[in-house]
Design a protein around this motif. Sequence first.
Motif, PDB file in Angstrom:
ATOM      1  N   ASP A   7     -10.353 -10.580 -44.338  1.00 23.64           N
ATOM      2  CA  ASP A   7     -10.616 -12.016 -44.413  1.00 23.64           C
ATOM      3  C   ASP A   7      -9.461 -12.777 -45.057  1.00 23.64           C
ATOM      4  N   SER A   8      -8.751 -12.141 -45.989  1.00 27.32           N
ATOM      5  CA  SER A   8      -7.674 -12.839 -46.691  1.00 27.32           C
ATOM      6  C   SER A   8      -6.370 -12.873 -45.898  1.00 27.32           C
ATOM      7  N   GLU A   9      -6.271 -12.118 -44.850  1.00 32.32           N
ATOM      8  CA  GLU A   9      -5.066 -12.116 -44.018  1.00 32.32           C
ATOM      9  C   GLU A   9      -5.382 -12.758 -42.671  1.00 32.32           C
ATOM     10  N   ASP A  10      -4.412 -13.459 -42.123  1.00 31.93           N
ATOM     11  CA  ASP A  10      -4.646 -13.958 -40.776  1.00 31.93           C
ATOM     12  C   ASP A  10      -4.237 -12.878 -39.769  1.00 31.93           C
ATOM     13  N   GLU A  11      -4.613 -13.085 -38.512  1.00 34.09           N
ATOM     14  CA  GLU A  11      -4.364 -12.074 -37.489  1.00 34.09           C
ATOM     15  C   GLU A  11      -2.881 -11.754 -37.333  1.00 34.09           C
ATOM     16  N   ARG A  12      -2.037 -12.754 -37.468  1.00 32.21           N
ATOM     17  CA  ARG A  12      -0.588 -12.532 -37.347  1.00 32.21           C
ATOM     18  C   ARG A  12      -0.097 -11.571 -38.428  1.00 32.21           C
ATOM     19  N   ASP A  13      -0.539 -11.765 -39.667  1.00 35.47           N
ATOM     20  CA  ASP A  13      -0.134 -10.878 -40.760  1.00 35.47           C
ATOM     21  C   ASP A  13      -0.603  -9.448 -40.518  1.00 35.47           C
ATOM     22  N   TYR A 138      -5.846 -11.152 -30.147  1.00 31.85           N
ATOM     23  CA  TYR A 138      -4.652 -11.864 -30.606  1.00 31.85           C
ATOM     24  C   TYR A 138      -3.404 -11.191 -30.052  1.00 31.85           C
TER      25      TYR A 138
END
Length: 173
Positions: A7-13, A138
């Motif tokens: 949850d704390s990271e976005d899909e790109r990360d 993604y």
Amino acid sequence: MSDEDWDSEDERDITERIDKAHAENPRLTAWLAEQEGRFDDWGRRHGGGWDFGERSLDRVEALVREHVTSVDDLFTREHTPMIQVACWYVGEVHNRTRGTQWRMAPRPAGSHPWSKRPYVTVPLARLHEYRDPEGIDYDARPRHHPLSSFLTLLREGPTAGRGSLRSELDDYA
């Protein structure tokens, strides 16, 4: 990784972290070095003149069909130089003609047998070129496991004709 971490990271990360781990790890480095070291002998044993061109995939296809009799036989022989170098060669053709790169999970998941095997995919920098038509994934970059390609050949049977391995290159268009 916990759900909170996701949850704390976005899909790109997440995609970048996984891609980097799959691109730079001792398992992949060792496998690539082993196959490259075997290639000259393998190439001589199988007719020489291997140029990493698209049409040479037809020769690999014929070689697999000649030496492997079934899906079970392929899995039995999976870790032999014949099959492993053939997998490496197919991936190298993808890399040299379509700009893909090798990847392998640094720690394979026991529940996912394909995570034990190397694959090629488009570099992350080209992620924007590939969209999931359904908008779910993604990361919609094409990914090819050469061993899976050999499975497809064996399941199609000899009536499918040549060009199956070569047609996979169209996935990058």
